[in-house]
Design an enzyme around this catalytic site. Sequence first.
Site, short mmCIF file in Angstrom:
data_model
loop_
_atom_site.label_atom_id
_atom_site.label_comp_id
_atom_site.label_asym_id
_atom_site.label_seq_id
_atom_site.Cartn_x
_atom_site.Cartn_y
_atom_site.Cartn_z
N ASN A 166 0.83 -1.20 0.00
CA ASN A 166 0.00 0.00 0.00
C ASN A 166 0.87 1.26 0.00
O ASN A 166 2.09 1.18 0.06
CB ASN A 166 -0.95 -0.02 1.20
CG ASN A 166 -2.30 0.59 0.88
OD1 ASN A 166 -2.39 1.56 0.12
ND2 ASN A 166 -3.34 0.04 1.46
N ARG B 207 5.73 -8.37 19.87
CA ARG B 207 5.82 -9.63 20.62
C ARG B 207 4.71 -10.55 20.12
O ARG B 207 3.63 -10.10 19.72
CB ARG B 207 5.69 -9.39 22.11
CG ARG B 207 4.36 -8.88 22.54
CD ARG B 207 4.30 -8.43 24.00
NE ARG B 207 2.96 -8.13 24.42
CZ ARG B 207 2.19 -7.15 23.96
NH1 ARG B 207 2.62 -6.36 23.01
NH2 ARG B 207 0.98 -6.96 24.42
N THR C 245 11.73 -5.91 16.09
CA THR C 245 13.15 -5.75 16.44
C THR C 245 13.92 -7.06 16.38
O THR C 245 15.14 -7.05 16.42
CB THR C 245 13.29 -5.18 17.86
OG1 THR C 245 12.69 -6.09 18.79
CG2 THR C 245 12.61 -3.81 17.96
N LYS C 246 13.19 -8.19 16.32
CA LYS C 246 13.85 -9.50 16.25
C LYS C 246 13.00 -10.44 15.41
O LYS C 246 11.84 -10.16 15.11
CB LYS C 246 14.07 -10.07 17.65
CG LYS C 246 12.82 -10.30 18.44
CD LYS C 246 13.12 -10.81 19.84
CE LYS C 246 11.83 -11.03 20.59
NZ LYS C 246 12.03 -11.59 21.90
N GLY D 197 -0.79 -1.36 8.87
CA GLY D 197 -0.26 -0.03 8.60
C GLY D 197 0.78 0.41 9.61
O GLY D 197 0.67 0.15 10.80
N HIS E 187 24.27 1.77 11.70
CA HIS E 187 25.37 2.72 11.89
C HIS E 187 26.16 2.29 13.11
O HIS E 187 25.60 1.71 14.06
CB HIS E 187 24.82 4.13 12.08
CG HIS E 187 24.03 4.61 10.90
ND1 HIS E 187 24.61 5.15 9.78
CD2 HIS E 187 22.70 4.58 10.64
CE1 HIS E 187 23.68 5.45 8.90
NE2 HIS E 187 22.50 5.11 9.40
#
Length: 180
Positions: A79, A174, A159-160, A136, A109
């Site tokens: 989308n 989670r 994040t994982k 979204g 970084h």
Amino acid sequence: MKDRMLAGQEYMANDPDLIADGRRAAELTARYNAELDPGARRELLGELLGSVGPNTSIRPDLRCDYGYNVHVGANVFVNWGAVLLDVGRITIGDFVQFGPNVQLLTATHPLDAGRRREGWEGSAPITIGDDVWFGGGVIVLPGVTVGARTVVGAGAVVTKDLPEGVLAVGNPARVVREIG
């Protein structure tokens, strides 16, 4: 530096080849985002991305660093407002759906401020399995793999790695239950 970037090593983005590649991607995405004809837009997408499967639809406004590090499967729907920071490889499976404003961010970084000041950057690839649905505003961070048939709720920050066949929500995302 381009070879280093493509190999997943630290690199400096101010390299003339990478600057030229970034300019090429900016020009192609500007044309893509302005194009109204579906056939012409599909042709531009094929020129921009590393690969794109049949029956795939990516609505403008699309943003990416280089494009050639993005590989999209068949029957994918993305989308409006997708951001694909593809300094590292992004692989999207078949029958994947993105809600609006999804971000896949491969760029990293150094933690060391001195190395950042010198201009060093890095990346970690992102892999999205078949039949994944992102609500979204989902953000996927560098190095993450999302397993097939997984659903990630709107606004989640992944994040994982997420396994196959689960529902994940929140920040950080989670797993709340299996969905098969």
